[in-house]
Write an enzyme that holds these catalytic residues in place. Structure first.
Site, PDB file in Angstrom:
ATOM      1  CB  SER A 192      23.120 -10.945  82.787  1.00  0.00           C
ATOM      2  OG  SER A 192      22.085 -10.133  83.481  1.00  0.00           O
ATOM      3  CG  HIS A 242      24.963 -14.105  80.158  1.00  0.00           C
ATOM      4  ND1 HIS A 242      25.789 -12.617  79.711  1.00  0.00           N
ATOM      5  CD2 HIS A 242      23.954 -13.336  80.173  1.00  0.00           C
ATOM      6  CE1 HIS A 242      24.995 -11.675  79.470  1.00  0.00           C
ATOM      7  NE2 HIS A 242      24.164 -12.232  80.267  1.00  0.00           N
ATOM      8  CD  GLU A 302      29.259 -13.199  78.389  1.00  0.00           C
ATOM      9  OE1 GLU A 302      30.495 -12.144  78.538  1.00  0.00           O
ATOM     10  OE2 GLU A 302      28.532 -12.896  79.019  1.00  0.00           O
ATOM     11  CG  ASN A 327      26.665  -7.420  81.217  1.00  0.00           C
ATOM     12  OD1 ASN A 327      26.206  -6.810  80.391  1.00  0.00           O
ATOM     13  ND2 ASN A 327      25.991  -8.224  81.441  1.00  0.00           N
TER      14      ASN A 327
END
Length: 505
Positions: free
Chosen positions: A127, A148, A160, A198
């Site tokens: 991540s 991810h 992802e 993120n």
């Protein structure tokens, strides 16, 4: 569509390396999709323990009648813990979920290259690390990519699919098709710090923490405003207590450092102090809030009932808050209209206006009270107000009563630029526009990722469209004037979007 585009065959072996919570969850997802699964962990006995844990989890699903006993037994029949990397030789896809250390991941994938076939896809669940860097030591880096997953992997739909600088397009396409076949929602993204979620989500935490540092309000009130006015499922203080302050702060710091200390991504000093104090949230019993047994969560600051004004004057229009006018008329409040402005006037002349990144104190014309942005003023259950020092107490009570007459709880906060929801949403929109312009992901994948990965009430690009790019740009420009550090400077992508909107008028 080619065979590669269809993803790996259902009979193809999926190997999962690393048997912590995430590894177990990924293995369960692959099992549910019908694949034979091999579990490996470098620690002796861990793979067998993980297989037992997965069996127990599937058993609970049977007890809840979400899975049949026959399907559970079939899945467990396909699950095999192994003790040696060589036992993964038949894998068509290997997903790594070990500790977040670049060297450890590179060493693992280097060893795997001599075990698996040349057609095997290699995926890292990182991540925070660069997929490009993980693949950089490999003999055939083109088959390594990022997958991810979000925790808990069996429940969270988003994955992802991260294409590193050396990742072959065919490998990315095959991984995307495989994840879609598993019933997940794959989004494509480039290998940039934070990927999509993120990266774009940082302001949701950072702006609330900064508002707290400015003493705009206490954590419970800031959470309530973002939930009940902004429409977010959880506030950032309660959410980071759930995630773990150390985990959330580490992600923020990692993205900030990877982007060469870009001021837009600056971490929070208040959160850093929590981590340093060991107050990591629920897992330690204390974070922003006290989670000790029997301790009640602090209530948000909420104004006492006040009398509403009998009438208000609408000067011009309220922009994104124009829907308030109909609500006031439905509530029996007389609304008179004047042609120019952009605010409501209370009977004593005090101005009531939507925050625009300036403070109420900045208004040179009159005593002013700002109100915050809402996702939907009709359904919002709370509104934040910020009065200037020139606003009389009776005027503030009248403004409180006005929103209470519309069925809203009211929180009075300190007069800080952009208040709470407005500055948060403006930054989210800007981050999303910038990510698309930099090729991180497509507009559709950006909004999909934020809706399914972090449960935002609206995709940030769709939100920006609803608000208008000019409003977002101007709000950020005003914030930038208040704090000229670069943190709030609107991105070139947003500036171009706003200019294009202006040409259409």
């Amino acid at each position: 569509m080619t065979a590669i585009d269809r993803g790996i065959d259902r009979a193809g072996v999926v190997a999962v390396i690393g048997t912590g919570t995430m590894g177990q969850g990924i293995a369960q997802v692959a099992l549910a999709a019908g694949h034979p699964v091999r579990l490996y962990d470098a620690a002796p006995g861990r793979a067998s323990q993980a297989a037992d844990a997965i069996a127990a989890r599937l058993g609970r699903l049977v007890a809840k009648e979400r899975l049949t006993a026959a399907d559970r037994d079939a899945a467990l029949g396909r699950l095999v813990p192994v003790a040696d990397l060589a036992d993964l030789a038949q894998a068509e896809l290997v997903v790594e979920a070990i500790l977040e250390e670049l060297g450890a991941k590179q060493q693992l994938f280097t060893a795997l290259e001599s075990v698996v076939s040349d057609g095997c896809l290699l995926a890292t669940n990182t991540s925070s690390l660069s997929v490009t860097a993980v693949a950089g030591v490999l003999r055939r880096p083109g088959r390594l990519l990022g997958l991810h997953f979000f925790n808990p992997a069996p429940l969270m739909p988003l994955v992802e699919v991260v294409r590193g600088a050396a990742t072959d397009q065919a490998a990315a396409d095959r991984a995307h098709a495989t994840v879609a076949a598993w019933g997940k929602t794959p989004v494509r993204c480039a290998d940039t710090p934070g990927f999509i979620v993120n990266r774009i989500a940082r302001p949701f935490y950072a702006e609330a923490f900064r508002a707290y540092e400015e003493r705009a309000a206490d954590p419970a009130t800031l959470d309530a405003v973002l939930r009940e006015s902004g429409g977010f499922r959880m506030g950032p203080f309660e959410l980071t207590d759930l995630i773990g302050q150390d985990v959330n702060e580490a992600v923020t710091r990692s993205v900030w450092e990877a982007l060469f200390h870009d001021p837009k991504f600056t971490p929070s000093l208040a959160q850093r102090q929590l981590v340093a104090a060991g107050r990591l949230g629920r897992k330690t019993g204390h974070g922003w809030f006290d989670h000790s047994e029997g301790t009640a969560r602090p209530a948000p600051r909420t104004a006492e009932p006040c009398e509403p004004p009998a009438k208000v004057a609408l000067h011009g229009d309220l922009g994104p808050a124009q829907g308030l006018v109909g609500l006031m008329e439905e509530a029996g409040i007389l609304v008179t209209r004047e042609p120019v402005g952009g605010y409501l006037a209370l009977p004593d002349g005090t101005r009531l206006s939507l925050t625009d990144g300036t403070t109420a104190t900045d208004d040179p014309f009159a005593a002013t009270i700002r109100f915050d942005l809402a996702l939907d003023y009709r359904t919002a259950t709370r509104i934040a107000l910020a009065p200037s020092p020139a606003a009389a107490e009776e005027s503030l009570r009248s403004a409180i009563g006005l929103f209470q007459a519309l069925g809203k709880a009211v929180s009075v906060v300190q007069d800080v630029p952009g208040m709470v929801v407005a500055r948060t949403v403006a930054m989210l929109v800007d981050f999303a526009e910038d990510a698309v312009a930099r090729g991180v992901a497509s507009p559709e994948d950006v909004d999909t990722a934020m809706l399914t990965g972090v449960n935002y009430p609206r995709g940030p690009l769709a939100w920006g469209h609803a608000l208008g790019a000019r409003w977002v740009r101007d709000t950020l420009r005003n914030l930038h004037r208040a704090w000229p550090t670069g943190r709030y400077a609107p991105s070139q992508a947003l500036i171009r979007r706003a200019a294009a909107d202006e040409r259409l008028l």
